[in-house]
Design a protein around this motif. Structure first.
Motif, PDB file in Angstrom:
ATOM      1  N   SER A 159       0.830  -1.204   0.000  1.00 54.42           N
ATOM      2  CA  SER A 159       0.000   0.000   0.000  1.00 54.42           C
ATOM      3  C   SER A 159       0.866   1.256   0.000  1.00 54.42           C
ATOM      4  O   SER A 159       0.600   2.206  -0.736  1.00 54.42           O
ATOM      5  CB  SER A 159      -0.924  -0.010   1.221  1.00 54.42           C
ATOM      6  OG  SER A 159      -1.758  -1.147   1.207  1.00 54.42           O
ATOM      7  N   ALA A 162       2.480   1.664  -3.366  1.00 53.78           N
ATOM      8  CA  ALA A 162       1.522   2.136  -4.369  1.00 53.78           C
ATOM      9  C   ALA A 162       1.247   3.628  -4.202  1.00 53.78           C
ATOM     10  O   ALA A 162       1.201   4.389  -5.187  1.00 53.78           O
ATOM     11  CB  ALA A 162       0.217   1.342  -4.258  1.00 53.78           C
ATOM     12  N   LEU A 163       1.102   4.078  -2.957  1.00 55.34           N
ATOM     13  CA  LEU A 163       0.868   5.503  -2.716  1.00 55.34           C
ATOM     14  C   LEU A 163       2.079   6.334  -3.123  1.00 55.34           C
ATOM     15  O   LEU A 163       1.932   7.417  -3.699  1.00 55.34           O
ATOM     16  CB  LEU A 163       0.560   5.723  -1.228  1.00 55.34           C
ATOM     17  CG  LEU A 163      -0.800   5.211  -0.728  1.00 55.34           C
ATOM     18  CD1 LEU A 163      -0.910   5.391   0.770  1.00 55.34           C
ATOM     19  CD2 LEU A 163      -1.939   5.931  -1.429  1.00 55.34           C
ATOM     20  N   VAL A 166       2.107   6.594  -6.985  1.00 52.07           N
ATOM     21  CA  VAL A 166       1.119   7.550  -7.490  1.00 52.07           C
ATOM     22  C   VAL A 166       1.542   8.979  -7.166  1.00 52.07           C
ATOM     23  O   VAL A 166       1.430   9.889  -7.994  1.00 52.07           O
ATOM     24  CB  VAL A 166      -0.272   7.245  -6.893  1.00 52.07           C
ATOM     25  CG1 VAL A 166      -1.279   8.304  -7.326  1.00 52.07           C
ATOM     26  CG2 VAL A 166      -0.742   5.867  -7.338  1.00 52.07           C
ATOM     27  N   ILE A 198      -4.287  11.162  -4.370  1.00 53.74           N
ATOM     28  CA  ILE A 198      -3.574   9.916  -4.099  1.00 53.74           C
ATOM     29  C   ILE A 198      -4.455   8.944  -3.318  1.00 53.74           C
ATOM     30  O   ILE A 198      -4.537   7.746  -3.634  1.00 53.74           O
ATOM     31  CB  ILE A 198      -2.270  10.213  -3.326  1.00 53.74           C
ATOM     32  CG1 ILE A 198      -1.332  11.052  -4.182  1.00 53.74           C
ATOM     33  CG2 ILE A 198      -1.587   8.915  -2.896  1.00 53.74           C
ATOM     34  CD1 ILE A 198      -0.117  11.563  -3.430  1.00 53.74           C
ATOM     35  N   ASN A 201      -7.247   7.468  -5.447  1.00 55.41           N
ATOM     36  CA  ASN A 201      -6.787   6.460  -6.398  1.00 55.41           C
ATOM     37  C   ASN A 201      -6.538   5.113  -5.744  1.00 55.41           C
ATOM     38  O   ASN A 201      -6.601   4.066  -6.394  1.00 55.41           O
ATOM     39  CB  ASN A 201      -5.498   6.925  -7.093  1.00 55.41           C
ATOM     40  CG  ASN A 201      -5.744   8.035  -8.093  1.00 55.41           C
ATOM     41  OD1 ASN A 201      -6.816   8.124  -8.677  1.00 55.41           O
ATOM     42  ND2 ASN A 201      -4.753   8.897  -8.286  1.00 55.41           N
ATOM     43  N   SER A 202      -6.249   5.118  -4.443  1.00 57.62           N
ATOM     44  CA  SER A 202      -5.924   3.876  -3.749  1.00 57.62           C
ATOM     45  C   SER A 202      -7.118   3.250  -3.042  1.00 57.62           C
ATOM     46  O   SER A 202      -7.009   2.135  -2.537  1.00 57.62           O
ATOM     47  CB  SER A 202      -4.817   4.127  -2.716  1.00 57.62           C
ATOM     48  OG  SER A 202      -5.255   5.062  -1.737  1.00 57.62           O
ATOM     49  N   LYS A 203      -8.257   3.929  -2.993  1.00 57.03           N
ATOM     50  CA  LYS A 203      -9.409   3.407  -2.273  1.00 57.03           C
ATOM     51  C   LYS A 203     -10.697   3.757  -3.000  1.00 57.03           C
ATOM     52  O   LYS A 203     -10.965   4.933  -3.269  1.00 57.03           O
ATOM     53  CB  LYS A 203      -9.433   3.982  -0.848  1.00 57.03           C
ATOM     54  CG  LYS A 203     -10.334   3.214   0.101  1.00 57.03           C
ATOM     55  CD  LYS A 203     -10.082   3.657   1.540  1.00 57.03           C
ATOM     56  CE  LYS A 203     -10.823   2.781   2.518  1.00 57.03           C
ATOM     57  NZ  LYS A 203     -10.555   3.183   3.924  1.00 57.03           N
TER      58      LYS A 203
END
Length: 418
Positions: A159, A162-163, A166, A198, A201-203
């Motif tokens: 996670s 990924a953050l 981005v 950000i 985009n991740s959730k």
């Protein structure tokens, strides 16, 4: 005299029940008559046990025996055994059995722990016991614990990576000279926006899959889709996206068009809208709106804010979002409860506002026009997942260090204030 003494001895042997050997001899009739009487003065040196009688019965030597006191009894009573030199020698030479001599307990040395003195401190060095580590039960237990910990750490690392990826992409795309003349209420407003991008985009949020832009029938014609977009926006007021999405599916199952909605009885329409908030009022507004659309717009919807707001049950927020979704025109910022709440928490308004329309006017004064189209969608999803109304998850927010409202306890509103 000798016969009399032999008889006395025989009677004594019969009366002693514990001496089994004497009893057996008496039963067999093997009575030994001594040929010589030894004086009492020499008795201590020549006394024999009853057990020696059998072995010496055939000899001609004079033997005096006591049928009462056997060797075992004398040994128990602690009497001297000097009359049996052969027996004593054998006893002396007999090695001590393990039962007689208790085994010495060796002091166990714990090799798993080593104490090392370093100055005034004592350092304890531990060694892993191989047997315990290789035990099947311990191995399985350790493996399960380690696997769960490793999975959690991997998920957290993925996670974070990924953050970071981005964020790096967005930073690379960011022009340092972008919006230099913007006079925002908060100097770090663009950092807020970038972090929200950000996190979004991740959730995934409910608005992403069940928002008004997802409620229209993709197989219908453009005019019908625009009408369905308007209906979804009218139902979404003070209603969760899930509830609105389900109500729209029920309406589409009956073929959601202006004509079908006009012909549908009000009670049936109310049943289809329930449990949407204020479903009875919204059913009435839909009936009135359908009449206007069929009479003035050929069953289509208006293409400007002024005429959209004039429709029953349609407010500024709905009108601006409808223009963006249905007509692909940006006419303003759609400010709902989420955008209103976040703008106040982040300090995007010069002073706190009480109504969404006040927030919209304040935002449009300074926020660049190129960002108007994404503010609603970004803030709504962020407000649904992280910056929630009552208990915001500030620990998961990337803006926790630059947000003026971070870690501020939010009390739920009273029922009369909702």
């Amino acid at each position: 005299m000798n016969a009399r003494r032999a008889g006395i001895i025989l009677n004594m042997a019969k009366n002693v029940k514990k001496l089994t050997l004497a009893n057996k001899l008496a039963k067999r009739g093997d009575v030994i008559k001594p040929t010589e009487i030894i004086s009492r003065q020499n008795r201590a040196d020549n006394v024999r046990d009853i057990e020696d009688l059998v072995g010496a019965a055939g000899s001609s030597s004079s033997i005096y025996f006591s049928p009462i006191r056997t060797r075992k009894q004398r040994q128990v009573n602690g009497e001297s055994l000097k009359m049996e030199p052969l027996k004593m020698e054998s006893l002396k030479k007999e090695p001590l059995s393990p039962t007689r001599v208790p085994p010495k307990k060796n002091k166990k040395v714990d090799h798993t722990v080593t104490k090392i003195q370093v100055g005034s401190a004592t350092v304890v060095k531990c060694k892993v016991v191989q047997e315990a580590a290789e035990s099947p039960i311990m191995t399985d237990k350790i493996k399960k614990e380690m696997e769960s910990q490793i999975k959690q750490e991997l998920n957290i690392q993925e996670s974070l990576e990924a953050l970071k990826t981005v964020k790096t992409e967005l930073v690379n795309q960011l022009d340092p000279n972008l919006y230099p003349e913007v006079q925002a209420p908060h100097p770090l407003w663009y950092n807020h926006l970038e972090n929200i991008r950000i996190m979004r985009n991740s959730k995934t949020a409910p608005v992403d899959t069940m928002g008004c832009h997802r409620c229209a029938d993709s197989k219908a014609d453009a005019k019908t889709q625009r009408f369905q977009n308007l209906v979804a926006l009218m139902l979404s007021s003070q209603t969760k996206d899930q509830t609105t999405f389900e109500a729209m599916n029920r309406l589409k199952d009956r073929t959601l068009t202006p004509l079908k909605l006009k012909e549908m009885p009000v009670t049936e329409l109310e049943n289809l809208l329930h449990p949407v908030s204020f479903y009875k009022n919204k059913a009435k507004y839909l009936k009135q709106t359908v009449e206007i659309l069929m009479d003035k717009y050929d069953s289509d919807i208006p293409d400007n804010i002024k005429e959209l707001v004039a429709l029953p049950g349609v407010g500024p927020k709905m009108a601006h979002i409808c223009m963006a979704v249905a007509w692909n025109k940006i006419t303003g910022i759609g400010v709902d409860v989420h955008v209103h709440r976040l703008s106040n928490r982040l300090g995007w308004v010069p002073k706190p506002t009480k109504e969404p329309e006040q927030t919209r006017i304040a935002l449009e004064k300074w926020l660049p026009f190129s960002l108007w189209s994404e503010v609603n969608h970004l803030f709504v999803g962020f407000g649904q997942t992280i910056c929630t109304p009552v208990k915001p998850n500030c620990g998961e927010c990337l803006n926790k260090d630059i947000c003026p409202s971070a870690n501020v306890e939010v009390k739920p509103k009273k029922k009369r204030d909702r």
